[in-house]
Scaffold this motif. Structure first.
Motif, PDB file in Angstrom:
ATOM      1  N   ARG A 137      39.864  16.460  21.707  1.00 29.56           N
ATOM      2  CA  ARG A 137      39.745  15.969  23.085  1.00 29.56           C
ATOM      3  C   ARG A 137      39.562  14.452  23.092  1.00 29.56           C
ATOM      4  NH1 ARG A 137      36.689  20.893  23.614  1.00 29.56           N
ATOM      5  NH2 ARG A 137      37.629  22.221  25.197  1.00 29.56           N
TER       6      ARG A 137
ATOM      7  N   GLN B 140      38.966  14.308  29.261  1.00 30.81           N
ATOM      8  CA  GLN B 140      38.706  14.969  27.984  1.00 30.81           C
ATOM      9  C   GLN B 140      37.407  14.469  27.341  1.00 30.81           C
ATOM     10  OE1 GLN B 140      40.865  17.433  26.399  1.00 30.81           O
ATOM     11  NE2 GLN B 140      41.502  17.511  28.534  1.00 30.81           N
TER      12      GLN B 140
ATOM     13  N   ASN C   7      36.470  19.416  20.124  1.00 29.71           N
ATOM     14  CA  ASN C   7      35.936  18.228  20.787  1.00 29.71           C
ATOM     15  C   ASN C   7      36.534  16.945  20.221  1.00 29.71           C
ATOM     16  OD1 ASN C   7      34.324  19.483  22.717  1.00 29.71           O
ATOM     17  ND2 ASN C   7      32.637  19.731  21.274  1.00 29.71           N
TER      18      ASN C   7
ATOM     19  N   THR D 184      42.644  12.146  22.543  1.00 25.82           N
ATOM     20  CA  THR D 184      43.636  11.980  23.613  1.00 25.82           C
ATOM     21  C   THR D 184      43.454  10.654  24.338  1.00 25.82           C
ATOM     22  OG1 THR D 184      42.315  13.000  25.381  1.00 25.82           O
ATOM     23  CG2 THR D 184      43.718  14.481  24.036  1.00 25.82           C
TER      24      THR D 184
ATOM     25  N   LYS E 161      41.834  10.312  27.040  1.00 23.53           N
ATOM     26  CA  LYS E 161      41.747  10.572  28.475  1.00 23.53           C
ATOM     27  C   LYS E 161      40.285  10.687  28.908  1.00 23.53           C
ATOM     28  CE  LYS E 161      46.189  12.820  28.621  1.00 23.53           C
ATOM     29  NZ  LYS E 161      46.927  14.065  28.803  1.00 23.53           N
TER      30      LYS E 161
ATOM     31  N   GLU F 135      34.542  15.916  29.191  1.00 23.86           N
ATOM     32  CA  GLU F 135      34.359  17.325  28.829  1.00 23.86           C
ATOM     33  C   GLU F 135      33.569  17.458  27.532  1.00 23.86           C
ATOM     34  OE1 GLU F 135      38.148  19.312  28.770  1.00 23.86           O
ATOM     35  OE2 GLU F 135      38.340  19.195  30.947  1.00 23.86           O
TER      36      GLU F 135
END
Length: 155
Positions: free
Chosen positions: A90, A98, A87, A93, A95, A101
């Motif tokens: 993610r 991400q 996590n 990034t 983004k 998510e």
């Protein structure tokens, strides 16, 4: 690449804007202002692409991304340490998908078992990043952004 006044997203911090472009003996720097937390970041202009800075998503893309992630069926690791590392990667990034998510995965984990304090902080970071982009793109307050996020994740 970026101009003064442009809205951007800076990984791990969320939405902000280019406050200034500063020239020094060492080169040019972007001065980034992140309103949430009143953060000011100074990064070399020639290394901006390496940091993951990006322009805000369009309104339609924000909603579509969050709804798509909301409908997904995430698979969770039982190992909290591995889950945390995945996590955190993610979020780094920068983004939207991400970060969303991470929210989805941690909400799912929370339904099964109480989150650790580390995962609670990570969830808070992810929410702040996503909410800051919703606020900037839609030019709304945080309460309305919270409502939109909840609705889109539940669709």
């Amino acid at each position: 690449m970026f101009q003064t006044g442009q809205k951007i997203v800076y990984p791990m911090h969320g939405a902000g804007y280019i406050e200034d472009i500063e020239g020094t003996e060492d080169g040019e720097y972007y001065i980034i202002r992140i309103p949430t937390g009143n953060v000011r970041i100074r990064i070399p202009k020639d290394r901006a692409a390496d940091t993951g800075i990006r322009f805000l998503e369009e309104k339609v893309a924000v909603e579509e991304t969050i709804v798509r992630v909301g409908k997904s069926k995430p698979t969770l690791s039982d190992n909290w340490n591995l889950r945390y590392k995945e996590n955190f990667s993610r979020l780094k990034t920068g983004k939207l998908e991400q970060a969303t998510e991470v929210i989805k995965l941690l909400y799912e984990q929370e339904r099964k078992k109480k989150l650790s304090s580390v995962e609670c902080r990570l969830l808070g970071m992810a929410r702040q990043i996503v909410l800051s982009e919703i606020i900037s793109v839609y030019e709304i307050n945080s309460e309305k952004a919270e409502e939109l996020l909840a609705n889109w994740l539940e669709n």
